[in-house]
Design an enzyme around this catalytic site. Structure first.
Site, PDB file in Angstrom:
ATOM      1  N   TRP A  38      -1.587  -1.836   9.407  1.00 56.10           N
ATOM      2  CA  TRP A  38      -2.704  -1.962   8.468  1.00 56.10           C
ATOM      3  C   TRP A  38      -3.620  -3.063   8.977  1.00 56.10           C
ATOM      4  O   TRP A  38      -3.150  -4.134   9.376  1.00 56.10           O
ATOM      5  CB  TRP A  38      -2.240  -2.313   7.048  1.00 56.10           C
ATOM      6  CG  TRP A  38      -3.442  -2.609   6.185  1.00 56.10           C
ATOM      7  CD1 TRP A  38      -4.319  -1.707   5.676  1.00 56.10           C
ATOM      8  CD2 TRP A  38      -3.948  -3.904   5.812  1.00 56.10           C
ATOM      9  NE1 TRP A  38      -5.343  -2.350   5.019  1.00 56.10           N
ATOM     10  CE2 TRP A  38      -5.129  -3.695   5.088  1.00 56.10           C
ATOM     11  CE3 TRP A  38      -3.510  -5.210   6.053  1.00 56.10           C
ATOM     12  CZ2 TRP A  38      -5.895  -4.755   4.574  1.00 56.10           C
ATOM     13  CZ3 TRP A  38      -4.265  -6.272   5.545  1.00 56.10           C
ATOM     14  CH2 TRP A  38      -5.448  -6.036   4.803  1.00 56.10           C
ATOM     15  N   GLU A  46      -1.992   2.867   7.837  1.00 51.05           N
ATOM     16  CA  GLU A  46      -2.264   2.736   6.396  1.00 51.05           C
ATOM     17  C   GLU A  46      -3.749   2.582   6.124  1.00 51.05           C
ATOM     18  O   GLU A  46      -4.397   1.666   6.611  1.00 51.05           O
ATOM     19  CB  GLU A  46      -1.515   1.507   5.853  1.00 51.05           C
ATOM     20  CG  GLU A  46      -1.742   1.253   4.365  1.00 51.05           C
ATOM     21  CD  GLU A  46      -1.035  -0.007   3.863  1.00 51.05           C
ATOM     22  OE1 GLU A  46      -0.410  -0.719   4.679  1.00 51.05           O
ATOM     23  OE2 GLU A  46      -1.120  -0.282   2.653  1.00 51.05           O
ATOM     24  N   HIS A 106      -4.774   1.780  -2.958  1.00 53.20           N
ATOM     25  CA  HIS A 106      -5.845   1.795  -1.964  1.00 53.20           C
ATOM     26  C   HIS A 106      -6.882   2.887  -2.144  1.00 53.20           C
ATOM     27  O   HIS A 106      -7.549   3.280  -1.189  1.00 53.20           O
ATOM     28  CB  HIS A 106      -5.241   1.907  -0.563  1.00 53.20           C
ATOM     29  CG  HIS A 106      -4.653   0.624  -0.079  1.00 53.20           C
ATOM     30  ND1 HIS A 106      -4.292   0.407   1.222  1.00 53.20           N
ATOM     31  CD2 HIS A 106      -4.383  -0.528  -0.742  1.00 53.20           C
ATOM     32  CE1 HIS A 106      -3.810  -0.814   1.346  1.00 53.20           C
ATOM     33  NE2 HIS A 106      -3.840  -1.398   0.176  1.00 53.20           N
ATOM     34  N   HIS A 115       3.515   2.900   0.079  1.00 54.81           N
ATOM     35  CA  HIS A 115       3.501   1.541  -0.451  1.00 54.81           C
ATOM     36  C   HIS A 115       3.300   1.700  -1.948  1.00 54.81           C
ATOM     37  O   HIS A 115       2.180   1.910  -2.406  1.00 54.81           O
ATOM     38  CB  HIS A 115       2.348   0.723   0.151  1.00 54.81           C
ATOM     39  CG  HIS A 115       2.698   0.093   1.465  1.00 54.81           C
ATOM     40  ND1 HIS A 115       1.871  -0.764   2.136  1.00 54.81           N
ATOM     41  CD2 HIS A 115       3.824   0.187   2.211  1.00 54.81           C
ATOM     42  CE1 HIS A 115       2.467  -1.157   3.252  1.00 54.81           C
ATOM     43  NE2 HIS A 115       3.646  -0.592   3.321  1.00 54.81           N
ATOM     44  N   ASP A 121      -7.884  -5.500  -8.021  1.00 52.48           N
ATOM     45  CA  ASP A 121      -6.670  -5.820  -7.272  1.00 52.48           C
ATOM     46  C   ASP A 121      -5.836  -4.574  -7.042  1.00 52.48           C
ATOM     47  O   ASP A 121      -5.788  -3.688  -7.889  1.00 52.48           O
ATOM     48  CB  ASP A 121      -5.844  -6.857  -8.026  1.00 52.48           C
ATOM     49  CG  ASP A 121      -4.552  -7.165  -7.285  1.00 52.48           C
ATOM     50  OD1 ASP A 121      -4.653  -7.672  -6.153  1.00 52.48           O
ATOM     51  OD2 ASP A 121      -3.471  -6.878  -7.801  1.00 52.48           O
ATOM     52  N   ASP A 123       4.781  -2.569  -2.323  1.00 54.80           N
ATOM     53  CA  ASP A 123       3.751  -3.488  -1.831  1.00 54.80           C
ATOM     54  C   ASP A 123       2.997  -4.100  -2.995  1.00 54.80           C
ATOM     55  O   ASP A 123       2.100  -3.479  -3.568  1.00 54.80           O
ATOM     56  CB  ASP A 123       2.786  -2.752  -0.891  1.00 54.80           C
ATOM     57  CG  ASP A 123       1.789  -3.712  -0.247  1.00 54.80           C
ATOM     58  OD1 ASP A 123       1.941  -4.940  -0.429  1.00 54.80           O
ATOM     59  OD2 ASP A 123       0.858  -3.238   0.438  1.00 54.80           O
TER      60      ASP A 123
HETATM   61  C1  RNT Z   1      -3.183  -4.489   2.261  1.00 57.20           C
HETATM   62  C2  RNT Z   1      -2.130  -3.484   2.574  1.00 57.20           C
HETATM   63  C3  RNT Z   1      -0.981  -3.995   3.357  1.00 57.20           C
HETATM   64  C4  RNT Z   1      -0.547  -5.369   2.923  1.00 57.20           C
HETATM   65  C5  RNT Z   1       0.696  -5.848   3.623  1.00 57.20           C
HETATM   66  C6  RNT Z   1       0.921  -7.302   3.421  1.00 57.20           C
HETATM   67  O1  RNT Z   1      -4.139  -4.012   1.437  1.00 57.20           O
HETATM   68  O2  RNT Z   1      -1.679  -2.903   1.392  1.00 57.20           O
HETATM   69  O3  RNT Z   1       0.054  -3.081   3.309  1.00 57.20           O
HETATM   70  O4  RNT Z   1      -0.353  -5.440   1.559  1.00 57.20           O
HETATM   71  O5  RNT Z   1       0.645  -5.506   4.938  1.00 57.20           O
HETATM   72 ZN    ZN Z   2       0.021  -1.613   1.514  1.00 49.08          ZN
END
Ligand code: RNT
Ligand code: ZN
Length: 424
Positions: A190, A231, A267, A291, A299, A331
């Site tokens: 990511w 990701e 996301h 995740h 957030d 996550d």
């Molecule tokens: C960030 C992503 C990623 C992080 C981690 C810490 O928006 O979700 O996965 O949260 O890599």
């Molecule tokens: Zn993530």
């Protein structure tokens, strides 16, 4: 604070629940047998607010942010493993760890592009001892070469190469974990790359990212030990207008290159859900990583609660018979509550959602749908919500030797008093 219910009460309630589910031809024992075999990958970064051990004074960056200052966060690998041990002891079953590159252990500073398996030997030893599989992530944020907001899609070739090298090194560490632990690591890339305001060129960064990824994945690494994932994200703090690694970008990349796609529940657009994406994506890619997270307004990383969407994700995995193609990770990072509790609550909720899905009379539901009886389908779906799944969950926890119900908080309070409150 909250005593565990007496064993007899748990057993009696389970016997009634079992009978009730049997009437629908649902086998509660089988559901528990399946559930105990589903590993959840606990994300190490909830334990210390995504700080890591590379440079504890370095601020978190990359469009992600942990808020709160609840006392007792882990400061060392020893602290973090101790906290993880406590969390795992309160979660039924045996689970994985999701580790980030900044959680390396060294005496002197090691550049990100120079990390090696030996820097993770402590984690391997601990994982072996506790039978945890491990997943891995390159850390492409919280670094001076990421401060511009660009890493793998940076216009500067030197900067790109640094991050390419870091990602290749991370894949080798994933392979090391996979080989040592006898279970492949999912190494998930990511990156934060994007713009706060409207760009005029959306194309060039994406071409650069594709080129960087091609270089990262050109390095031959045994998929028996390491599985690669990418990701996507819609936006982050400071990348509100444009993120290079969008959903379409990585969906295309994963299909074209036969790697895993990682779907993070936080996301996407606020009303867009990943539950509906699972069966689409799995039509074209072999495996995915999830995740599990919870978006709240801007957030994307609140502690996972037992929402409709969490249940829908679990239903999709179970109904689609995808359990061996979906790697489930968590996550989120909440620094305003006890961090061990955050892990435990999020993981237990994920398992509860899976259990609810495993307790569905799926054949009957499919038949209703196939014969066009949408009325009964709706009625049944709603009635299922009121069945005594909690009694099955309680029994499962008791059977697995972990606290039943909110009594897990007794253990956390005790741990907080004895260990966490003594940390400086
Ligand atoms: C960030 C992503 C990623 C992080 C981690 C810490 O928006 O979700 O996965 O949260 O890599
Ligand atoms: Zn993530």
């Amino acid at each position: 604070m909250t005593n565990q219910p007496p064993d007899k009460q748990i057993r009696d309630a389970y016997a009634i629940a079992k009978e009730r589910y049997n009437r629908l031809n649902v086998d509660t024992d089988m559901a528990m047998e399946t559930l105990v075999q589903i590993p959840i990958s606990l994300h190490c970064w909830q334990g210390d607010d995504v700080v890591g051990f590379e440079d504890p004074d370095r601020d978190l960056s990359g469009g992600i942010f942990a808020t709160g200052n609840y006392p007792g966060k882990a400061r060392t690998a020893g602290d973090l493993r101790q906290d993880l041990d406590k969390a795992y002891s309160l979660i039924p079953g045996n689970h994985r760890l999701n580790l980030h590159a900044i959680y390396l252990e060294t005496d002197k500073k090691v550049e990100r592009n120079e990390i090696q398996p030996k820097h993770f030997a402590g984690w391997v030893a601990w994982a072996k001892e506790n039978r945890h599989g491990v997943d891995f992530n390159p850390t492409c944020f919280s670094h001076s070469l990421a401060d511009s907001g660009f890493t793998l899609a940076h216009t500067d070739e030197g900067v790109r190469n640094f991050w390419i090298e870091h990602c290749i090194a991370s894949r080798k560490i994933g392979e090391y974990f996979g080989r040592e632990l006898g279970s492949p690591a999912v190494t998930n890339v990511w990156i934060p790359d994007g713009y706060k305001d409207t760009p005029v060129d959306r194309k060039t960064p994406r071409l650069l990212l594709k080129d960087s990824l091609d270089k990262i994945f050109a390095e031959d690494i045994d998929p028996q030990h390491n599985l690669d994932a990418v990701e996507c994200k819609l936006f982050g703090l400071g990348s509100e207008s444009y993120v290079v690694g969008s959903h379409e970008f990585y969906m295309g990349y994963a299909i074209a290159n036969n790697i895993l796609l990682c779907l993070d529940a936080g996301h996407f657009h606020p009303t867009e859900v990943i539950s509906d994406k699972i069966s689409s994506v799995l039509t074209y890619v072999d495996e995915i990583m999830l995740h599990i997270s919870r978006g709240v307004r801007w957030d994307s990383d609140h502690v996972v609660t037992l929402t409709d969407e969490l249940q829908a994700i679990a239903q999709e995995i179970v109904r689609g018979d995808y359990l061996n193609r979906v790697h489930i990770g968590l996550d989120f990072f909440d620094a305003s509550i006890n961090r061990v509790a955050a892990w435990v609550i999020g993981a237990r909720n994920t398992q509860r959602a899976l259990l609810m899905a495993l307790l569905e009379p799926i054949e009957q539901m499919r038949n209703l749908e196939a014969t066009g009886d949408y009325t009964t389908r709706l009625g049944l779906l709603e009635e299922l919500k009121g069945l005594p799944f909690g009694a099955v969950w309680d029994h499962f926890c008791a059977q697995q030797g972990v606290p039943v119900g909110i009594s897990f908080m007794d253990k956390i309070k005790e741990y907080e008093k004895r260990i966490l409150s003594r940390r400086g």
